[in-house]
Design a protein around this motif. Structure first.
Motif, PDB file in Angstrom:
ATOM      1  N   PHE A 109       0.830  -1.204   0.000  1.00  0.00           N
ATOM      2  CA  PHE A 109       0.000   0.000   0.000  1.00  0.00           C
ATOM      3  C   PHE A 109       0.865   1.255   0.000  1.00  0.00           C
ATOM      4  N   THR A 110       1.912   1.256   0.815  1.00  0.00           N
ATOM      5  CA  THR A 110       2.835   2.389   0.861  1.00  0.00           C
ATOM      6  C   THR A 110       3.486   2.598  -0.493  1.00  0.00           C
ATOM      7  N   ASP A 111       3.929   1.519  -1.116  1.00  0.00           N
ATOM      8  CA  ASP A 111       4.541   1.614  -2.439  1.00  0.00           C
ATOM      9  C   ASP A 111       3.565   2.189  -3.467  1.00  0.00           C
ATOM     10  N   SER A 112       2.298   1.778  -3.378  1.00  0.00           N
ATOM     11  CA  SER A 112       1.314   2.288  -4.340  1.00  0.00           C
ATOM     12  C   SER A 112       1.069   3.778  -4.144  1.00  0.00           C
ATOM     13  N   LEU A 113       1.051   4.239  -2.895  1.00  0.00           N
ATOM     14  CA  LEU A 113       0.895   5.678  -2.636  1.00  0.00           C
ATOM     15  C   LEU A 113       2.084   6.461  -3.170  1.00  0.00           C
ATOM     16  N   LEU A 114       3.276   5.958  -2.923  1.00  0.00           N
ATOM     17  CA  LEU A 114       4.466   6.643  -3.406  1.00  0.00           C
ATOM     18  C   LEU A 114       4.499   6.692  -4.930  1.00  0.00           C
ATOM     19  N   THR A 115       4.100   5.609  -5.572  1.00  0.00           N
ATOM     20  CA  THR A 115       4.039   5.579  -7.035  1.00  0.00           C
ATOM     21  C   THR A 115       3.023   6.601  -7.544  1.00  0.00           C
ATOM     22  N   LYS A 116       1.908   6.695  -6.866  1.00  0.00           N
ATOM     23  CA  LYS A 116       0.889   7.688  -7.221  1.00  0.00           C
ATOM     24  C   LYS A 116       1.456   9.105  -7.122  1.00  0.00           C
ATOM     25  N   TYR A 117       2.199   9.382  -6.060  1.00  0.00           N
ATOM     26  CA  TYR A 117       2.787  10.712  -5.875  1.00  0.00           C
ATOM     27  C   TYR A 117       3.824  11.033  -6.945  1.00  0.00           C
ATOM     28  N   VAL A 118       4.557  10.009  -7.379  1.00  0.00           N
ATOM     29  CA  VAL A 118       5.514  10.213  -8.475  1.00  0.00           C
ATOM     30  C   VAL A 118       4.738  10.578  -9.741  1.00  0.00           C
ATOM     31  N   GLY A 119       3.654   9.860 -10.009  1.00  0.00           N
ATOM     32  CA  GLY A 119       2.839  10.136 -11.188  1.00  0.00           C
ATOM     33  C   GLY A 119       2.226  11.529 -11.173  1.00  0.00           C
ATOM     34  N   GLN A 120       1.932  12.017  -9.967  1.00  0.00           N
ATOM     35  CA  GLN A 120       1.369  13.361  -9.822  1.00  0.00           C
ATOM     36  C   GLN A 120       2.462  14.426  -9.738  1.00  0.00           C
ATOM     37  N   LYS A 121       3.696  13.983  -9.851  1.00  0.00           N
ATOM     38  CA  LYS A 121       4.876  14.864  -9.784  1.00  0.00           C
ATOM     39  C   LYS A 121       4.983  15.598  -8.438  1.00  0.00           C
ATOM     40  N   LYS A 122       4.466  14.958  -7.384  1.00  0.00           N
ATOM     41  CA  LYS A 122       4.610  15.506  -6.033  1.00  0.00           C
ATOM     42  C   LYS A 122       5.968  15.149  -5.451  1.00  0.00           C
ATOM     43  N   ILE A 123       6.496  13.990  -5.885  1.00  0.00           N
ATOM     44  CA  ILE A 123       7.838  13.558  -5.506  1.00  0.00           C
ATOM     45  C   ILE A 123       8.514  12.979  -6.738  1.00  0.00           C
ATOM     46  N   THR A 124       9.825  12.866  -6.672  1.00  0.00           N
ATOM     47  CA  THR A 124      10.569  12.257  -7.774  1.00  0.00           C
ATOM     48  C   THR A 124      10.732  10.758  -7.518  1.00  0.00           C
ATOM     49  N   GLU A 125      11.157  10.054  -8.530  1.00  0.00           N
ATOM     50  CA  GLU A 125      11.434   8.623  -8.379  1.00  0.00           C
ATOM     51  C   GLU A 125      12.527   8.405  -7.328  1.00  0.00           C
ATOM     52  N   GLN A 126      13.524   9.287  -7.303  1.00  0.00           N
ATOM     53  CA  GLN A 126      14.597   9.172  -6.310  1.00  0.00           C
ATOM     54  C   GLN A 126      14.063   9.395  -4.898  1.00  0.00           C
ATOM     55  N   GLU A 127      13.152  10.357  -4.742  1.00  0.00           N
ATOM     56  CA  GLU A 127      12.554  10.583  -3.421  1.00  0.00           C
ATOM     57  C   GLU A 127      11.738   9.371  -2.988  1.00  0.00           C
ATOM     58  N   LYS A 128      11.032   8.760  -3.926  1.00  0.00           N
ATOM     59  CA  LYS A 128      10.276   7.546  -3.627  1.00  0.00           C
ATOM     60  C   LYS A 128      11.214   6.458  -3.107  1.00  0.00           C
ATOM     61  N   THR A 129      12.311   6.261  -3.817  1.00  0.00           N
ATOM     62  CA  THR A 129      13.291   5.254  -3.412  1.00  0.00           C
ATOM     63  C   THR A 129      13.868   5.569  -2.033  1.00  0.00           C
ATOM     64  N   ASP A 130      14.189   6.835  -1.808  1.00  0.00           N
ATOM     65  CA  ASP A 130      14.746   7.246  -0.515  1.00  0.00           C
ATOM     66  C   ASP A 130      13.745   7.024   0.619  1.00  0.00           C
ATOM     67  N   ILE A 131      12.504   7.405   0.390  1.00  0.00           N
ATOM     68  CA  ILE A 131      11.465   7.228   1.416  1.00  0.00           C
ATOM     69  C   ILE A 131      11.296   5.752   1.726  1.00  0.00           C
ATOM     70  N   ARG A 132      11.163   4.941   0.679  1.00  0.00           N
ATOM     71  CA  ARG A 132      10.930   3.507   0.875  1.00  0.00           C
ATOM     72  C   ARG A 132      12.102   2.840   1.595  1.00  0.00           C
ATOM     73  N   SER A 133      13.308   3.327   1.340  1.00  0.00           N
ATOM     74  CA  SER A 133      14.483   2.716   1.977  1.00  0.00           C
ATOM     75  C   SER A 133      14.538   3.002   3.479  1.00  0.00           C
ATOM     76  N   ARG A 134      13.812   3.999   3.926  1.00  0.00           N
ATOM     77  CA  ARG A 134      13.798   4.339   5.351  1.00  0.00           C
ATOM     78  C   ARG A 134      12.708   3.612   6.130  1.00  0.00           C
ATOM     79  N   ILE A 135      11.878   2.842   5.439  1.00  0.00           N
ATOM     80  CA  ILE A 135      10.818   2.070   6.093  1.00  0.00           C
ATOM     81  C   ILE A 135      11.333   0.656   6.322  1.00  0.00           C
ATOM     82  N   LEU A 136      11.462   0.288   7.572  1.00  0.00           N
ATOM     83  CA  LEU A 136      12.009  -1.014   7.929  1.00  0.00           C
ATOM     84  C   LEU A 136      10.895  -1.915   8.459  1.00  0.00           C
TER      85      LEU A 136
END
Length: 70
Positions: free
Chosen positions: A19-46
């Motif tokens: 679910f988190t990944d799908s939200l982040l992908t949605k935000y990338v599509g809406q240009k709210k975050i970049t693909e790199q920001e998505k990767t960075d955010i996801r890497s901080r979720i353990l």
């Protein structure tokens, strides 16, 4: 900021990550975050299913599903 996502059920934990990944992908599509920001955010979720992984945290937010059928 490191985030620990905990669930005692592995399937539920994976569902939360998906679910988190799908939200982040949605935000990338809406240009709210970049693909790199998505990767960075996801890497901080353990993900974890053990309370032992919370021994060194500064702050905890507990959230549960309020569903009597669960």
């Amino acid at each position: 900021l490191q985030v620990r996502l905990m669930d005692s059920n592995d399937a539920s934990l994976q569902k939360g990550l998906k679910f988190t990944d799908s939200l982040l992908t949605k935000y990338v599509g809406q240009k709210k975050i970049t693909e790199q920001e998505k990767t960075d955010i996801r890497s901080r979720i353990l993900p974890t299913n053990s309370l032992k992984d919370f021994t060194d945290v500064d702050f905890v937010v507990e959230a549960i599903v309020e569903d009597a059928q669960i």
